[in-house]
Design a protein around this motif. Structure first.
Motif, PDB file in Angstrom:
ATOM      1  N   LEU A   5     -22.118 -30.146 -81.912  1.00 24.25           N
ATOM      2  CA  LEU A   5     -22.613 -30.309 -80.552  1.00 24.25           C
ATOM      3  C   LEU A   5     -23.117 -31.738 -80.373  1.00 24.25           C
ATOM      4  O   LEU A   5     -23.899 -32.237 -81.194  1.00 24.25           O
ATOM      5  CB  LEU A   5     -23.751 -29.326 -80.306  1.00 24.25           C
ATOM      6  N   ALA A  47      -8.777 -26.437 -75.528  1.00 22.05           N
ATOM      7  CA  ALA A  47      -9.959 -25.980 -74.812  1.00 22.05           C
ATOM      8  C   ALA A  47      -9.749 -24.540 -74.361  1.00 22.05           C
ATOM      9  O   ALA A  47      -8.601 -24.089 -74.231  1.00 22.05           O
ATOM     10  CB  ALA A  47     -10.215 -26.880 -73.604  1.00 22.05           C
ATOM     11  N   PRO A  86     -17.827 -34.069 -71.355  1.00 24.34           N
ATOM     12  CA  PRO A  86     -17.766 -32.599 -71.419  1.00 24.34           C
ATOM     13  C   PRO A  86     -16.332 -32.075 -71.504  1.00 24.34           C
ATOM     14  O   PRO A  86     -16.079 -31.066 -72.165  1.00 24.34           O
ATOM     15  CB  PRO A  86     -18.460 -32.169 -70.121  1.00 24.34           C
ATOM     16  N   THR A  98     -14.631 -31.170 -74.825  1.00 25.77           N
ATOM     17  CA  THR A  98     -14.990 -29.945 -75.530  1.00 25.77           C
ATOM     18  C   THR A  98     -13.741 -29.131 -75.833  1.00 25.77           C
ATOM     19  O   THR A  98     -12.956 -28.810 -74.933  1.00 25.77           O
ATOM     20  CB  THR A  98     -15.967 -29.114 -74.687  1.00 25.77           C
ATOM     21  N   GLN A 106     -14.811 -27.076 -84.119  1.00 26.81           N
ATOM     22  CA  GLN A 106     -15.270 -27.043 -82.737  1.00 26.81           C
ATOM     23  C   GLN A 106     -16.040 -28.312 -82.405  1.00 26.81           C
ATOM     24  O   GLN A 106     -16.944 -28.724 -83.137  1.00 26.81           O
ATOM     25  CB  GLN A 106     -16.174 -25.835 -82.507  1.00 26.81           C
ATOM     26  N   THR A 126     -18.247 -29.646 -79.153  1.00 25.24           N
ATOM     27  CA  THR A 126     -18.846 -29.279 -77.877  1.00 25.24           C
ATOM     28  C   THR A 126     -19.661 -30.451 -77.351  1.00 25.24           C
ATOM     29  O   THR A 126     -20.551 -30.957 -78.051  1.00 25.24           O
ATOM     30  CB  THR A 126     -19.751 -28.051 -78.023  1.00 25.24           C
ATOM     31  N   SER A 134     -22.123 -31.451 -74.511  1.00 30.68           N
ATOM     32  CA  SER A 134     -22.985 -30.832 -73.490  1.00 30.68           C
ATOM     33  C   SER A 134     -24.390 -31.388 -73.610  1.00 30.68           C
ATOM     34  O   SER A 134     -24.866 -31.714 -74.706  1.00 30.68           O
ATOM     35  CB  SER A 134     -23.010 -29.314 -73.678  1.00 30.68           C
TER      36      SER A 134
END
Length: 119
Positions: free
Chosen positions: A11, A40, A88, A91, A114, A116, A118
């Motif tokens: 993240l 995505a 964003p 992602t 992954q 991400t 955000s």
């Protein structure tokens, strides 16, 4: 046994950076074109970046040009994706791909990592 293992996802806030790594084993890494793809939720898998066997030629999707850099270290059997100015819309699950343009072509995929973006 062929393995591609991605790492480095996580993240991150918008405008942040990440470096993905993909460690390869079980095949002749230097003979394979290496790529990063991403997928995505609800979208098709797309090609993000590609690097030639020697690293002398790189290509990028328009959406990441100027922000992402692909590189490889054939001595370490590893390919990297340095990502800057993340948005964003970056992602996705990022996948490492190895392709040898033999007849028939030989291709391997990693399980994905992954990413991400955000706040």
């Amino acid at each position: 046994q062929v393995q591609l293992v991605e790492s480095g996802g996580g993240l991150v806030q918008p405008e942040g950076s990440l470096r993905l790594s993909c460690a390869a084993s079980g095949f002749t890494f230097r003979a394979y074109t290496m790529s990063w793809y991403r997928q995505a939720p609800g979208k098709e898998r797309e090609l993000v970046a590609t690097i030639s066997t020697t690293g002398g030629d790189t290509r990028y999707a328009d959406s990441v040009k100027g922000r992402f850099t692909i590189s490889r270290d054939n001595a370490k059997n590893t390919v990297y994706l340095q990502m800057y100015s993340l948005k964003p819309e970056d992602t996705a699950v990022y996948y490492c791909n190895a392709l040898r343009r033999s007849v028939p072509p030989t291709q391997f995929w990693g399980p994905g990592t992954q990413v991400t973006v955000s706040s």
